[in-house]
Design a protein around this motif. Structure first.
Motif, short mmCIF file in Angstrom:
data_model
loop_
_atom_site.label_atom_id
_atom_site.label_comp_id
_atom_site.label_asym_id
_atom_site.label_seq_id
_atom_site.Cartn_x
_atom_site.Cartn_y
_atom_site.Cartn_z
N CYS A 41 -47.58 17.96 -27.09
CA CYS A 41 -46.16 17.83 -27.44
C CYS A 41 -45.65 16.43 -27.10
O CYS A 41 -46.24 15.72 -26.28
CB CYS A 41 -45.33 18.86 -26.68
N PHE A 42 -44.53 16.08 -27.73
CA PHE A 42 -43.91 14.78 -27.49
C PHE A 42 -42.68 14.96 -26.60
O PHE A 42 -42.26 16.09 -26.33
CB PHE A 42 -43.51 14.15 -28.82
N ASN A 43 -42.10 13.85 -26.17
CA ASN A 43 -40.90 13.90 -25.35
C ASN A 43 -39.66 14.08 -26.22
O ASN A 43 -38.67 13.35 -26.11
CB ASN A 43 -40.78 12.62 -24.50
N VAL A 44 -39.76 15.06 -27.08
CA VAL A 44 -38.69 15.39 -28.02
C VAL A 44 -38.57 16.90 -28.07
O VAL A 44 -39.58 17.61 -28.19
CB VAL A 44 -38.99 14.84 -29.43
N GLY A 45 -37.36 17.40 -27.95
CA GLY A 45 -37.17 18.85 -27.98
C GLY A 45 -35.75 19.21 -28.35
O GLY A 45 -34.97 18.35 -28.78
N ILE A 46 -35.40 20.47 -28.17
CA ILE A 46 -34.03 20.93 -28.37
C ILE A 46 -33.47 21.23 -26.99
O ILE A 46 -33.94 22.16 -26.32
CB ILE A 46 -33.98 22.20 -29.24
N ILE B 75 -26.02 19.57 -28.39
CA ILE B 75 -27.47 19.52 -28.60
C ILE B 75 -27.97 18.08 -28.60
O ILE B 75 -27.33 17.19 -29.16
CB ILE B 75 -27.83 20.18 -29.96
N TYR B 76 -29.11 17.85 -27.97
CA TYR B 76 -29.77 16.54 -28.06
C TYR B 76 -31.28 16.75 -28.05
O TYR B 76 -31.78 17.83 -27.77
CB TYR B 76 -29.31 15.60 -26.94
N TYR B 77 -32.02 15.67 -28.37
CA TYR B 77 -33.45 15.82 -28.63
C TYR B 77 -34.36 14.98 -27.73
O TYR B 77 -35.49 15.39 -27.47
CB TYR B 77 -33.74 15.45 -30.10
N LYS B 78 -33.90 13.85 -27.27
CA LYS B 78 -34.76 12.97 -26.47
C LYS B 78 -34.85 13.48 -25.04
O LYS B 78 -33.84 13.71 -24.37
CB LYS B 78 -34.23 11.54 -26.48
N LEU B 79 -36.08 13.67 -24.56
CA LEU B 79 -36.30 14.23 -23.23
C LEU B 79 -36.65 13.15 -22.21
O LEU B 79 -37.49 12.30 -22.48
CB LEU B 79 -37.41 15.28 -23.28
N THR B 80 -36.01 13.21 -21.06
CA THR B 80 -36.27 12.27 -19.97
C THR B 80 -36.87 13.03 -18.79
O THR B 80 -37.23 14.20 -18.91
CB THR B 80 -34.96 11.59 -19.53
N TRP B 81 -36.94 12.39 -17.65
CA TRP B 81 -37.53 13.02 -16.47
C TRP B 81 -36.78 14.29 -16.06
O TRP B 81 -37.37 15.25 -15.56
CB TRP B 81 -37.58 12.04 -15.29
N LYS B 82 -35.46 14.31 -16.31
CA LYS B 82 -34.68 15.49 -15.94
C LYS B 82 -35.10 16.71 -16.75
O LYS B 82 -35.24 17.82 -16.22
CB LYS B 82 -33.18 15.22 -16.15
N GLU B 83 -35.26 16.50 -18.05
CA GLU B 83 -35.68 17.59 -18.92
C GLU B 83 -37.10 18.05 -18.59
O GLU B 83 -37.40 19.25 -18.62
CB GLU B 83 -35.58 17.18 -20.39
N LYS B 84 -37.96 17.10 -18.26
CA LYS B 84 -39.34 17.45 -17.89
C LYS B 84 -39.36 18.25 -16.58
O LYS B 84 -40.13 19.20 -16.44
CB LYS B 84 -40.18 16.17 -17.75
N LYS B 85 -38.50 17.87 -15.65
CA LYS B 85 -38.38 18.61 -14.40
C LYS B 85 -37.89 20.03 -14.68
O LYS B 85 -38.39 21.01 -14.09
CB LYS B 85 -37.41 17.89 -13.46
#
Length: 205
Positions: free
Chosen positions: A57-62, A181-191
């Motif tokens: 997967c990429f650092n892109v999501g919902i 809604i946003y799509y770009k994932l950073t360290w916060k979203e990964k956590k």
């Protein structure tokens, strides 16, 4: 390209992006798109977070920082058959009721917003899906990077038509896409994803 597409308002910008490029998609709801991905009937898609662990997967999501408005628990009982992640999320948060996701959730009233409850408990955003691939990794990397590189503009008449179909105003639809809604994932979203996967270990999908 063989792309599965979740046919909800939250991915309208991605659909318009692909449409402009002349790329066709296979549309359905999250649980079925997950199934297509698992059976390799499609090459790429935004798949439910619960199914995305250990996938390419990429650092892109919902994602949503606090409230999401389209993933709710309302009065009553039952899972939403269109969902995978949201049913598990409700269990993790210990919220009982009727899970409702997607565009139909906008018609519900006096419900609990699951993303907001997640934020209150963990002070983290929630990621509902990730863009993942089965093959042609670099081709899709280029495509998805192009998508998030700049804000996608939705034609007013297209947004108006989608809003009317769902039963909300054009202003509400625009606010949802611009501010919720946003799509770009950073360290916060990964956590947040790691936290969700850890909590979901003992829950059935």
């Amino acid at each position: 390209m063989k792309i599965g597409h979740i046919n909800y308002l939250n991915l309208l910008p991605f659909y318009q992006f692909l449409k402009k490029k002349g790329i066709k998609v296979k549309k359905s709801f999250p649980a079925e798109v997950n199934e297509w991905f698992e059976k390799r009937k499609i090459e790429a898609a935004f798949i439910s977070s619960i199914k995305a662990k250990n996938k390419k997967c990429f650092n892109v999501g919902i994602a949503a920082k606090k409230e999401v408005r389209s993933v709710l628990v309302c009065k009553g009982k039952g899972k939403d058959i269109e969902s995978a992640t949201s049913n598990i999320l409700a269990k993790i948060l210990g919220i009982n009721g009727r899970v409702v996701i997607g565009d139909k959730a906008f018609k519900e009233q006096n419900c609990i917003d699951l993303a907001n409850e997640w934020y209150k408990k963990y002070k983290l955003p929630f990621v509902f899906a990730l863009f993942c691939v089965n093959k042609n990794y670099f081709k899709y990397k280029k495509l998805i990077n192009s998508f998030i590189k700049q804000k996608q503009k939705i034609p007013y008449l297209t947004l108006k038509k989608e809003a009317k179909k769902i039963g909300i105003t054009t202003k509400e639809a625009k606010e949802y896409l611009d501010k919720i809604i946003y799509y770009k994932l950073t360290w916060k979203e990964k956590k947040a994803l790691r936290k969700f996967w850890e909590k979901a270990k003992n829950e059935s999908v």
